[in-house]
Design an enzyme around this catalytic site. Structure first.
Site, PDB file in Angstrom:
ATOM      1  N   TRP A   3     -93.912 -51.875  42.627  1.00 41.83           N
ATOM      2  CA  TRP A   3     -94.429 -50.556  43.524  1.00 41.83           C
ATOM      3  C   TRP A   3     -93.961 -49.124  43.219  1.00 41.83           C
ATOM      4  CZ3 TRP A   3     -98.806 -51.684  45.129  1.00 41.83           C
ATOM      5  CH2 TRP A   3     -99.245 -52.777  45.772  1.00 41.83           C
ATOM      6  N   ASP A  17     -90.905 -45.435  50.464  1.00 38.47           N
ATOM      7  CA  ASP A  17     -91.896 -46.300  50.703  1.00 38.47           C
ATOM      8  C   ASP A  17     -91.475 -47.333  51.560  1.00 38.47           C
ATOM      9  OD1 ASP A  17     -94.167 -48.128  50.718  1.00 38.47           O
ATOM     10  OD2 ASP A  17     -94.207 -48.298  48.420  1.00 38.47           O
ATOM     11  N   LYS A  59     -98.813 -54.767  56.517  1.00 39.39           N
ATOM     12  CA  LYS A  59     -97.936 -55.628  56.120  1.00 39.39           C
ATOM     13  C   LYS A  59     -97.165 -55.999  57.435  1.00 39.39           C
ATOM     14  CE  LYS A  59     -97.915 -55.257  51.283  1.00 39.39           C
ATOM     15  NZ  LYS A  59     -97.992 -54.326  50.431  1.00 39.39           N
TER      16      LYS A  59
HETATM   17  C1  PLP Z   1     -98.431 -53.499  49.576  1.00 35.90           C
HETATM   18  C2  PLP Z   1     -97.391 -52.178  49.135  1.00 35.90           C
HETATM   19  C3  PLP Z   1     -98.007 -50.962  48.623  1.00 35.90           C
HETATM   20  C4  PLP Z   1     -99.468 -50.927  48.477  1.00 35.90           C
HETATM   21  O1  PLP Z   1     -99.972 -50.751  49.749  1.00 35.90           O
HETATM   22  P1  PLP Z   1    -101.681 -50.286  49.814  1.00 35.90           P
HETATM   23  O2  PLP Z   1    -101.505 -49.673  51.397  1.00 35.90           O
HETATM   24  O3  PLP Z   1    -102.384 -51.410  49.639  1.00 35.90           O
HETATM   25  O4  PLP Z   1    -101.710 -49.143  48.996  1.00 35.90           O
HETATM   26  C5  PLP Z   1     -97.207 -49.875  48.225  1.00 35.90           C
HETATM   27  N1  PLP Z   1     -95.678 -50.338  48.463  1.00 35.90           N
HETATM   28  C6  PLP Z   1     -95.048 -51.628  48.862  1.00 35.90           C
HETATM   29  C7  PLP Z   1     -93.641 -51.588  49.033  1.00 35.90           C
HETATM   30  C8  PLP Z   1     -96.198 -52.644  49.131  1.00 35.90           C
HETATM   31  O5  PLP Z   1     -95.367 -53.520  49.682  1.00 35.90           O
END
Ligand code: PLP
Length: 359
Positions: free
Chosen positions: A100, A167, A193
Site C-alpha cells: 500500500w 493511511d 475495513k
Molecule cells: C485496502 C487498503 C487500501 C485501498 O483502499 P481502497 O479504498 O480500496 O482504495 C489502501 N491502504 C490500505 C492500508 C488498505 O488496507
C-alpha cells in the site's frame, strides 16, 4: 445463519449495526422513505451527516483545528490527492512498509514530484515496522499505520516536525490518536475495513493543510472543496455515510476508542498466543514488536501444504476469509472492531485442534 467473517475488506460489520440498518431500511425513522431515497440537501440527511461528523470528532477528541471530510475514490485516490494538494513543490518523504505504501509512492512519482523513501522493510518481506524519521523541511511525512497484508502496525506514530499523512484504512477508529500532539496533517481511510462499507473515504485534515492546495487543481480533486461544502459539493455517498454513522454510534456504545483498543489488543493476543504456543507449527509473518492488532498473518511452517487444508476446514466450521493475501500466502485473520472476542475464541480453538489433528 451467519458465518464468522475474517475477511480483510470489505469485512464483517457488527450484527447489531446491520440489524439497525435493516430496521430503518424501508422507512427511515418512520418517515416512509429509505435514507437512500432522500436528497443529500434535505434536513433528514443533514442530521445524519452532522451526527456522523460529531461522533467522529468525539471519538478522536478532535480539536477545532480539524475538519472531517467524506470523499469517494477510496484510499487509492488519496494516494494521488495527498501529494497533489499538499506538497507545495517541496520534497515529500515516505516510509515504505509494503504494497500500500508502494502504491502511494507510485502516485507521487507519476506527478513528477520528489519522493524520498526514508525507511523500508522490503528486504525482510515487510515483516516489521522500520525506524522512521522525517526531515523537518519535507512537505510531509507519509506512513501507513497498519499494513493489512503483512499484519504489521505502528506501536506509536513517529515523532515528526513535518506534518504526518497517514493511511489508516485498516486501523481507523481502532485506538485513540492524539492528532494535535502527533502533528497529524491528514489521516485517511477507506471505510470498508474498520469503519463501515465501501463507497466513502473518511479524511480528517488539519485546517492549515487546506491553505496549501494549489489554485490549478480541478474542483473535485481539492481538499478545500470538500471542507468548504460540508463534503457536499456534489452528491456524497449517502448510504455509506449513514453506515459510518451507525458504526461510530456503536463504538461510542462500547465505551469509545480506549475501550475498543483494549478489546482489540486482547483479541489479537489470543491468536498470537495460539501461534506462539503451537510448538513451531504456526509462525506469524510479522516480527513480534510490529504485530498488528487488526490483521494476523501467519503460515504453517511445519507443512505449507496444510495451509489450504486449514482454510477449507475452517470454512466448513463456519469461518470465512482466512486465505492469506497472494503476496505472502498462508493464512490471515482480519479481526477488525466488528469481530467479537468469542468469534476469536472459536478461531483459536480451531487452530489448536488443527495442530492436534495434523501436527
Ligand atoms: C485496502 C487498503 C487500501 C485501498 O483502499 P481502497 O479504498 O480500496 O482504495 C489502501 N491502504 C490500505 C492500508 C488498505 O488496507
Amino acid at each position: 445463519m451467519r458465518v464468522i467473517n475474517f475477511s480483510a475488506g470489505p469485512s464483517a460489520l457488527p450484527l447489531c449495526v446491520l440489524q439497525k440498518a435493516e430496521s430503518e431500511f424501508l422507512s427511515f425513522k418512520g418517515k416512509g422513505f429509505s435514507i437512500m431515497e432522500i436528497s443529500h440537501r434535505s434536513a433528514v440527511f443533514d442530521e445524519v451527516y452532522k451526527s456522523t461528523v460529531d461522533s467522529i470528532k468525539r471519538l478522536y477528541a478532535l480539536s477545532d483545528e480539524y475538519e472531517v471530510l467524506f470523499m469517494q475514490g477510496g484510499a487509492s485516490l488519496q494516494f494521488a490527492l495527498a501529494p497533489m494538494n499538499l506538497s507545495q513543490d517541496k520534497r515529500v518523504e515516505y516510509a515504505d512498509t509494503g504494497v500500500w505504501t508502494q502504491k502511494a509512492i507510485k502516485e507521487v512519482k507519476i506527478q513528477g514530484k520528489e519522493c524520498v523513501i526514508v525507511a523500508s522493510s522490503e528486504q525482510e518481506a515487510y515483516s516489521y515496522i522500520p525506524e522512521v524519521s522525517f526531515s523537518d523541511d519535507a512537505a510531509y511525512g507519509y506512513i501507513c499505520s497498519n499494513n493489512t497484508i503483512y499484519g504489521t502496525q505502528y506501536r506509536t506514530l513517529p515523532a515528526s516536525k513535518t506534518p504526518l499523512v497517514i493511511d489508516a484504512s485498516s486501523d481507523v477508529l481502532s485506538y485513540p490518536i492524539d492528532f494535535s500532539g502527533s502533528n497529524v496533517g491528514v489521516l485517511f481511510a477507506g471505510a470498508q475495513k474498520n469503519a463501515g462499507i465501501s463507497g466513502v473515504t473518511l479524511v480528517i485534515i488539519r485546517k492549515d493543510m487546506l491553505e496549501r492546495v494549489p489554485q490549478n487543481l480541478p474542483t473535485m480533486l481539492r481538499y478545500d472543496t470538500y471542507a468548504n461544502n460540508q463534503s457536499m459539493f456534489n452528491t456524497p455517498p449517502t448510504f455509506a455515510i449513514y453506515m459510518l454513522g451507525l458504526i461510530c454510534e456503536w463504538i461510542e456504545g462500547l465505551g469509545g476508542l480506549e475501550a475498543v483498543k483494549e478489546r482489540n489488543a486482547k483479541k489479537a493476543f489470543e491468536i498470537y498466543n495460539a501461534i506462539d504456543t503451537s510448538g513451531g507449527f504456526y509462525k506469524g509473518h510479522a516480527k513480534e514488536n510490529s504485530r498488528s492488532n487488526m490483521n494476523v498473518s501467519f503460515n504453517i511452517v511445519a507443512n505449507p501444504a496444510l495451509e489450504p487444508v486449514f482454510v477449507e476446514e475452517a470454512s466448513r466450521a463456519g469461518m470465512l476469509g482466512l486465505k492469506g493475501h497472494k503476496h505472502i500466502g498462508g493464512i490471515r485473520a482480519s479481526i477488525y472492531n466488528a469481530i467479537t472476542p468469542s468469534e476469536v475464541e472459536t478461531l483459536t480453538k480451531f487452530m489448536r485442534e488443527f495442530v492436534r489433528k495434523h501436527g
